[in-house]
Design a protein around this motif. Structure first.
Motif, PDB file in Angstrom:
ATOM      1  N   GLY A   1     -44.116  -3.220 -57.476  1.00  0.00           N
ATOM      2  CA  GLY A   1     -42.760  -2.242 -57.296  1.00  0.00           C
ATOM      3  C   GLY A   1     -42.146  -3.392 -58.744  1.00  0.00           C
ATOM      4  N   PHE A   2     -42.338  -3.994 -59.687  1.00  0.00           N
ATOM      5  CA  PHE A   2     -41.373  -4.288 -60.023  1.00  0.00           C
ATOM      6  C   PHE A   2     -41.649  -3.865 -61.815  1.00  0.00           C
ATOM      7  CE2 PHE A   2     -40.184  -6.700 -56.423  1.00  0.00           C
ATOM      8  CZ  PHE A   2     -38.965  -6.243 -56.386  1.00  0.00           C
ATOM      9  N   SER A   3     -41.317  -2.832 -62.332  1.00  0.00           N
ATOM     10  CA  SER A   3     -42.043  -2.495 -63.979  1.00  0.00           C
ATOM     11  C   SER A   3     -40.218  -2.757 -64.880  1.00  0.00           C
ATOM     12  CB  SER A   3     -42.095  -1.979 -64.042  1.00  0.00           C
ATOM     13  OG  SER A   3     -41.833  -0.868 -63.637  1.00  0.00           O
ATOM     14  N   ASP A   4     -39.087  -2.575 -64.146  1.00  0.00           N
ATOM     15  CA  ASP A   4     -38.075  -2.681 -64.900  1.00  0.00           C
ATOM     16  C   ASP A   4     -37.687  -3.785 -66.140  1.00  0.00           C
ATOM     17  OD1 ASP A   4     -37.027  -0.494 -64.711  1.00  0.00           O
ATOM     18  OD2 ASP A   4     -35.633  -1.305 -63.088  1.00  0.00           O
ATOM     19  N   PRO A   5     -37.644  -4.317 -67.240  1.00  0.00           N
ATOM     20  CA  PRO A   5     -36.533  -5.653 -68.310  1.00  0.00           C
ATOM     21  C   PRO A   5     -36.089  -6.153 -67.492  1.00  0.00           C
ATOM     22  CG  PRO A   5     -36.067  -3.523 -69.391  1.00  0.00           C
ATOM     23  CD  PRO A   5     -36.684  -2.703 -68.288  1.00  0.00           C
ATOM     24  N   TRP A   6     -35.939  -7.818 -67.682  1.00  0.00           N
ATOM     25  CA  TRP A   6     -35.100  -8.246 -67.499  1.00  0.00           C
ATOM     26  C   TRP A   6     -33.836  -8.355 -68.042  1.00  0.00           C
ATOM     27  CZ3 TRP A   6     -36.962 -14.034 -65.702  1.00  0.00           C
ATOM     28  CH2 TRP A   6     -37.725 -13.431 -64.623  1.00  0.00           C
TER      29      TRP A   6
END
Length: 318
Positions: A14-19
């Motif tokens: 569920g997490f794909s955004d860049p840090w």
């Protein structure tokens, strides 16, 4: 185009955004602890965190303080939940580059502690403590630590640390999985200590014959070892074999075998081991690094007679 360094290969579902990436000075406020040392410790009073705790009893999350108390005096600095503390001095750069999340409010924070107060809507305190203690930030702080006999870290050093971080929710999930792992390790360490204590008691009671298995009442016999075992039995050595020496045994296990030929082997390679043989360490015997050999191949010191004696029992006595 995404910065590949800000997109981890392993992610929670569920997490794909860049840090994101920021200097720590943009994500937190900084202060210092005050006063107090080990000589101020009393039996009862207000809980205190001294910088030495991060060396002797390190925890990512300090949730309780049951062993160090002081009498509060003017000028004391008290923790607020979500504070992150970093030692300001230590013996080595590696020792000093660590952080703990103080999960409780109202504890006194002693001198020689840098205090980081993250912006809680952006940074999870446990996640920050983990990064400082283990991540790239740890390596950065080791480089920034200054001093020879005593190494120092200042808030000015901490402010320049570059922190890579995901969303606050993702940070909390990362922190939680490590917290659960730490709790599991602690529980198993407690169980291990209990088993060691039980084993010690059993050794004392069984070998003194105070405890007996049900159905066994006959007195134990007594013989010299040479009557029930062959010491250093001679063997016919094949041209090629696996060799074990003192360095090959660790914690009562064979950790390595050396493939050698008869012509190249050391002169002491004279005995072929059989299942049930015992390797007894006669150099530095206080280490008790002996071995009950339960495989095939190689070289031995004590050979028991399987008809009359169990090698496992002899190992316990050693």
């Amino acid at each position: 185009m995404k910065n590949e360094n800000l997109v981890p290969k392993v992610r929670f579902k569920g997490f794909s955004d860049p840090w994101e990436q920021r200097k720590l000075k943009l994500l937190a406020d900084f202060s210092k602890g005050a006063g107090y040392s080990k000589k101020d410790i009393i039996d009862q009073g207000t809980p205190i965190v001294l910088y030495g705790r991060l060396y002797t009893n390190y925890q990512v999350n300090i949730t309780t303080i049951k062993d160090t108390f002081v009498k509060v005096r003017t000028g004391s600095v008290f923790s607020e939940c979500n504070d992150v503390i970093v030692p300001a001095s230590g013996e080595t750069a590696e020792d000093i580059a660590r952080a703990s999340h103080v999960y409780i409010s109202g504890a006194v924070l002693g001198g020689d502690l840098n205090i980081i107060k993250p912006k809680i809507n952006i940074i999870d305190s446990s996640f920050l403590a983990l990064c400082i203690s283990n991540g790239q930030q740890n390596k950065e702080l080791i480089k920034r630590a200054q001093g020879k006999s005593i190494v120092h870290l200042h808030n000015s050093d901490l402010k320049q640390v570059v922190l890579k971080y995901p969303s606050k929710r993702n940070q909390s999930m990362i922190a939680r999985i490590f917290d659960k792992t730490d709790n599991l390790i602690a529980a198993n360490e407690d169980k291990l200590e209990q088993l060691k204590t039980l084993k010690k008691l059993m050794m004392q009671k069984i070998f003194s014959q105070e405890w007996r298995f049900k159905g066994f009442t006959d007195p134990w016999e007594q013989r010299k070892l040479c009557q029930i075992a062959t010491i250093n039995p001679k063997s016919v050595i094949s041209p090629h074999f696996l060799y074990v020496d003192l360095e090959s045994v660790s914690q009562n296990r064979v950790t390595q075998y050396k493939a050698v030929t008869k012509d190249d082997a050391p002169s002491r390679a004279q005995r072929l081991a059989k299942k049930g043989d015992i390797f007894f360490q006669n150099v530095r015997p206080y280490q008790k690094n002996n071995l009950l050999f339960l495989t095939r191949q190689i070289t031995s010191l004590i050979r028991t007679s399987p008809e009359t004696f169990n090698g496992s029992l002899l190992m316990m006595d050693f």
